[in-house]
Write a protein that holds these residues in place. Structure first.
Motif, PDB file in Angstrom:
ATOM      1  N   VAL A  97     -14.157  35.817 -25.179  1.00  0.00           N
ATOM      2  CA  VAL A  97     -14.674  34.340 -24.743  1.00  0.00           C
ATOM      3  C   VAL A  97     -13.453  33.512 -24.761  1.00  0.00           C
ATOM      4  O   VAL A  97     -13.521  32.270 -24.917  1.00  0.00           O
ATOM      5  N   GLN A  98     -12.263  34.257 -25.214  1.00  0.00           N
ATOM      6  CA  GLN A  98     -11.143  33.217 -25.267  1.00  0.00           C
ATOM      7  C   GLN A  98     -10.855  32.473 -23.916  1.00  0.00           C
ATOM      8  O   GLN A  98     -10.912  32.997 -22.836  1.00  0.00           O
ATOM      9  N   LEU A  99     -10.469  31.326 -24.082  1.00  0.00           N
ATOM     10  CA  LEU A  99     -10.153  30.283 -22.975  1.00  0.00           C
ATOM     11  C   LEU A  99      -8.836  30.327 -22.442  1.00  0.00           C
ATOM     12  O   LEU A  99      -7.870  30.315 -23.433  1.00  0.00           O
TER      13      LEU A  99
ATOM     14  N   GLN B  92     -11.034  25.377 -17.733  1.00  0.00           N
ATOM     15  CA  GLN B  92     -10.705  26.587 -18.386  1.00  0.00           C
ATOM     16  C   GLN B  92     -11.705  27.525 -18.258  1.00  0.00           C
ATOM     17  O   GLN B  92     -12.834  27.127 -17.751  1.00  0.00           O
TER      18      GLN B  92
ATOM     19  N   SER C  37     -13.051  31.709 -19.492  1.00  0.00           N
ATOM     20  CA  SER C  37     -12.924  32.872 -20.422  1.00  0.00           C
ATOM     21  C   SER C  37     -12.611  34.108 -19.676  1.00  0.00           C
ATOM     22  O   SER C  37     -12.566  34.220 -18.492  1.00  0.00           O
ATOM     23  N   PHE C  38     -12.199  35.035 -20.535  1.00  0.00           N
ATOM     24  CA  PHE C  38     -11.618  36.516 -19.875  1.00  0.00           C
ATOM     25  C   PHE C  38     -12.949  36.946 -19.268  1.00  0.00           C
ATOM     26  O   PHE C  38     -12.656  37.442 -18.184  1.00  0.00           O
ATOM     27  N   THR C  39     -13.925  37.039 -19.959  1.00  0.00           N
ATOM     28  CA  THR C  39     -15.355  37.495 -19.325  1.00  0.00           C
ATOM     29  C   THR C  39     -15.684  36.986 -18.091  1.00  0.00           C
ATOM     30  O   THR C  39     -16.038  37.424 -17.020  1.00  0.00           O
TER      31      THR C  39
ATOM     32  N   HIS D   7      -6.863  32.206 -27.254  1.00  0.00           N
ATOM     33  CA  HIS D   7      -6.920  31.096 -26.415  1.00  0.00           C
ATOM     34  C   HIS D   7      -5.525  30.575 -26.069  1.00  0.00           C
ATOM     35  O   HIS D   7      -4.373  30.486 -26.680  1.00  0.00           O
TER      36      HIS D   7
ATOM     37  N   CYS E 278      -4.969  27.406 -23.517  1.00  0.00           N
ATOM     38  CA  CYS E 278      -5.107  26.301 -22.594  1.00  0.00           C
ATOM     39  C   CYS E 278      -4.554  25.077 -22.915  1.00  0.00           C
ATOM     40  O   CYS E 278      -4.038  25.040 -24.244  1.00  0.00           O
TER      41      CYS E 278
END
Length: 374
Positions: free
Chosen positions: A236-238, A272, A274-276, A317, A319
């Protein structure tokens, strides 16, 4: 030493009318912008994730009526057949052509040489210099010294990667703590010390036509082939993904805006993802459900210190806010990644990348450690 002939009038504290007359008086940063034709020099890098900025910035500046020269680092014979450099040669498009036509632009002058070698510099004078090449003082100092006291505006394209990571408040704002060891920061300190009329832009991840560095393509590589998509945990990293046209339009807001001098701006989208989220957006565009495999790079032996072998982004993250550019430059993005994904996937398949061999050896190492098999 042609760049030593850069225009001698400084813009700090003075705005110039369309006829070239100095106009004094206080004004807001947005109202201080005056439409005028400047001679702009774009010093463009020969590789990496910023190489295609020069082409799109040239289009934007030409469309605004400026005179534009690209001074490209590198060997013309080796680079001119590759993207984005191969787009310089044709003059079939008008400078007013819509950006969806990704050809070259009438009126663009191109010069090849080395930004650290004065003897290869193009003939000046130039009002605005964009340094989209240097990453440290050794690579930037010759150009800065040549422009010193001469150009109206010196624009340095740095990197938001110079910010110190912050897992508590991950979104970066101008003025946040930066890495004193970063080469870009050293350059910025030199610009300030030497008294140049500078502006610093700090890009994040960029996507769009003619990129030499994969972004969404990494995800398409796997999903289109029905392979698992290994993503560093927690997934969930933005990240902020910005279209190169939006990057170019922000950079092009500088000519005629002396109030932007001595300012820093994050150059990025206002959204932004997320990776997913990237994987799911690409999967939706392909009509496929991505098989996402979350893993720890440290535990499987493929990464450390915020990096993961084979993954296109930092594992943390990354962003930033573009509010300052909106407020002070009157800028706003035209693109969002989610709206662009279908076209990006079409570009991928139109280029035939789905038929090319891809090295998935790092993926296989990760999947084996996770006991997941393609």
């Amino acid at each position: 030493m042609a760049l030593a002939q850069l225009g001698s009038r400084r813009a700090a504290g003075v705005r110039v009318s369309a006829r070239g007359h100095a106009v004094r008086g206080a004004a807001s940063r947005r109202s201080a912008v005056v439409v005028r034709a400047d001679k702009c020099l774009i010093v463009n890098t020969k590789g990496g994730g910023h190489a295609f900025i020069g082409l799109h910035l040239a289009k934007e500046l030409l469309a605004k009526g400026h005179d534009v020269t690209i001074f490209n680092d590198g060997d013309q014979a080796k680079l001119s057949a590759k993207a984005p450099f191969k787009e310089y040669g044709s003059a079939k498009l008008s400078a007013k052509a819509p950006f969806k036509e990704y050809g070259s632009v009438r009126g663009l002058k191109v010069h090849w040489g080395s930004p650290v070698d004065y003897s290869t510099y193009p003939e000046g004078p130039f009002d605005v210099v964009y340094d989209n090449n240097g990453k440290d003082l050794d690579s930037c100092k010759p150009l800065i010294d040549a422009a010193k006291g001469m150009c109206k505006h010196y624009v340095f394209v740095a990197s938001a990667g110079a910010y110190k990571a912050n897992n508590i408040e991950p979104m970066h704002f101008e003025g946040d703590e930066r890495k004193s060891s970063a080469g870009h920061v050293t350059v910025e300190k030199y610009l300030e010390a030497e008294g140049l009329p500078y502006t610093v832009f700090q890009p994040l991840y960029i996507y769009g036509p003619h990129t030499a560095k994969d972004c969404e393509q990494w995800f398409v590589d796997r999903i289109i082939r029905d392979r698992p998509v290994p993503i560093p945990t927690p997934g969930v990293q933005l990240v902020t993904l910005s279209h190169v046209e939006d990057v170019a339009s922000m950079l092009a807001a500088v000519p005629g805006n002396p109030a932007a001098i001595r300012q820093h701006y994050n150059i990025c989208s206002d959204r932004q993802i997320s990776f997913t989220g990237i994987a799911k957006a690409v999967g939706k565009a392909l009509g496929k459900e991505p098989r996402i495999v979350l893993y720890s790079p440290e535990e499987v032996g493929t990464g450390k210190s915020g990096k993961a072998e084979g993954f296109p982004f930092r594992t943390i993250h990354f962003c930033a806010s573009s509010d300052k550019a909106k407020r002070e430059l009157g800028w706003k993005p035209k693109h969002t990644f989610l709206e662009d994904v279908p076209a990006l996937v079409r570009n991928y398949t139109a280029a035939g990348r789905q038929h090319k061999d891809v090295d998935f050896s790092v993926d296989d190492k990760i999947l084996s450690a996770m006991r997941v098999y393609a």
